[in-house]
Design an enzyme around this catalytic site. Structure first.
Site, PDB file in Angstrom:
ATOM      1  N   PRO A  89       2.303   1.714  -2.584  1.00 50.57           N
ATOM      2  CA  PRO A  89       3.668   1.531  -2.078  1.00 50.57           C
ATOM      3  C   PRO A  89       4.252   2.822  -1.517  1.00 50.57           C
ATOM      4  CG  PRO A  89       3.410   0.491  -4.220  1.00 50.57           C
ATOM      5  CD  PRO A  89       2.167   1.292  -3.985  1.00 50.57           C
ATOM      6  N   GLU A  90       5.024   2.671  -0.461  1.00 50.33           N
ATOM      7  CA  GLU A  90       5.709   3.815   0.135  1.00 50.33           C
ATOM      8  C   GLU A  90       6.915   4.194  -0.724  1.00 50.33           C
ATOM      9  OE1 GLU A  90       4.828   5.222   3.200  1.00 50.33           O
ATOM     10  OE2 GLU A  90       3.157   3.843   3.535  1.00 50.33           O
TER      11      GLU A  90
ATOM     12  N   LYS B  22       7.146   8.967  -5.466  1.00 51.67           N
ATOM     13  CA  LYS B  22       6.578   7.672  -5.823  1.00 51.67           C
ATOM     14  C   LYS B  22       6.564   7.446  -7.337  1.00 51.67           C
ATOM     15  CE  LYS B  22       3.748   7.310  -1.677  1.00 51.67           C
ATOM     16  NZ  LYS B  22       2.426   6.992  -1.109  1.00 51.67           N
TER      17      LYS B  22
ATOM     18  N   ASN C  19       0.997   6.063   3.869  1.00 48.86           N
ATOM     19  CA  ASN C  19       0.204   5.897   5.086  1.00 48.86           C
ATOM     20  C   ASN C  19       0.977   5.219   6.213  1.00 48.86           C
ATOM     21  OD1 ASN C  19      -2.343   6.873   5.665  1.00 48.86           O
ATOM     22  ND2 ASN C  19      -3.248   4.829   5.708  1.00 48.86           N
TER      23      ASN C  19
ATOM     24  N   ARG D 250      -7.971   8.201   4.057  1.00 50.04           N
ATOM     25  CA  ARG D 250      -6.942   7.185   4.250  1.00 50.04           C
ATOM     26  C   ARG D 250      -7.052   6.595   5.647  1.00 50.04           C
ATOM     27  NH1 ARG D 250      -2.675   7.594   0.764  1.00 50.04           N
ATOM     28  NH2 ARG D 250      -2.204   5.509   1.558  1.00 50.04           N
TER      29      ARG D 250
END
Length: 282
Positions: free
Chosen positions: A2-3, A51, A165, A250
């Site tokens: 999750p961002e 995060k 990402n 990534r």
């Protein structure tokens, strides 16, 4: 994973349900914390730092959690059986007389003194969505590794806390920067940092993540997860490659025309053209 905006919204919803309320349910289903019991204490606040999610209690302790790739917090009415996922995935339950927060597969559960939170968080850079946001400090940290690719540097939580990402790819597209460009060759790092923060902040109050300004399904992003589709600006086929060193590679998505740079010469080969489309321009 999750961002930061998803984590921020999760923390806000947990805060709205738990803050100021006496804890009536407290159950941590991980071996090292299985005997911990904060029933009778009061949740002071729930906050996000990058995060990381911090549930702070009036008694002076903080419950730390991280969502990683598969974790989530759900809120259900008190007394209602959680059903979002199988029960064996529950790792944390914190509730009061009205609401119960259920942590499914939440990671890095730790119960620490509030004064010791720094041991978990001091390595993080400025929080893109936090009250301590400092663009100049973010630029300074990014600049400290001038030979590193800007795509990798943006994802390093020691530089900017909270970016993932999706926003890496989208911010680089908006600023027309090739992801493999060395940081030293980015002519306007302050602008890139500001754009990244602006995109995240625009999405923090709702679960939908749109960087184009459009909410329709399939129209939300410029390049992210659009490999093989035409660029919304120039119609060049969007490319995809893994970036970084294993095992921390990534997915990266970019338009080789709108984002010219080192990959125009030495990057991964372009994908085969989808049926009915011309080959991607280099």
């Amino acid at each position: 994973m999750p961002e930061g905006d998803t984590v921020w919204l999760t923390a806000k919803r947990l805060h709205d349900a738990l803050a100021g309320q006496v804890v009536t349910t407290f159950d941590l289903r991980v071996p090292q914390l299985a005997t911990s019991d904060l029933t009778g204490d009061t949740v002071r606040e729930v906050a996000a730092r990058g995060k990381h999610i911090l549930m702070r209690f009036a008694g002076g302790l903080t419950l730390h959690s991280h969502l990683r790739m598969d974790g989530s917090w759900h809120i259900v009415a008190a007394g209602r059986r959680p059903s979002a996922q199988p029960a064996h995935r529950i790792r944390a339950l914190v509730g009061n007389e009205r609401w119960q927060a259920v942590g499914y597969r939440v990671h890095d559960l730790r119960l620490v003194r509030a004064a010791d939170e720094g041991q978990l968080l001091d390595h993080l850079g400025p929080d893109l969505l936090g009250p301590d946001w400092d663009a100049a400090e973010a630029v300074r940290r990014l600049s400290a590794q001038p030979d590193r690719s800007v795509g990798e540097a943006l994802l390093d939580q020691r530089n900017l806390a909270g970016i993932g990402n999706l926003y890496k790819c989208e911010a680089l597209f908006v600023e027309r920067l090739d992801p493999w460009t060395p940081v030293a060759e980015v002519t306007d790092l302050p602008r890139l940092v500001t754009t990244t923060q602006r995109l995240m902040r625009a999405n923090r109050d709702h679960p939908e993540q749109s960087t184009t300004g459009l909410r329709g399904r399939g129209r939300e992003h410029w390049v992210y997860q659009r490999a093989g589709a035409p660029c919304r600006r120039c119609r060049t086929v969007i490319r995809h490659a893994l970036q970084g060193l294993a095992p921390y590679q990534r997915d990266t998505f970019w338009c080789p025309t709108c984002q010219p740079g080192p990959t125009a010469v030495s990057g991964p080969p372009p994908p085969a053209a989808p049926p009915g489309r011309s080959a991607p321009r280099r």
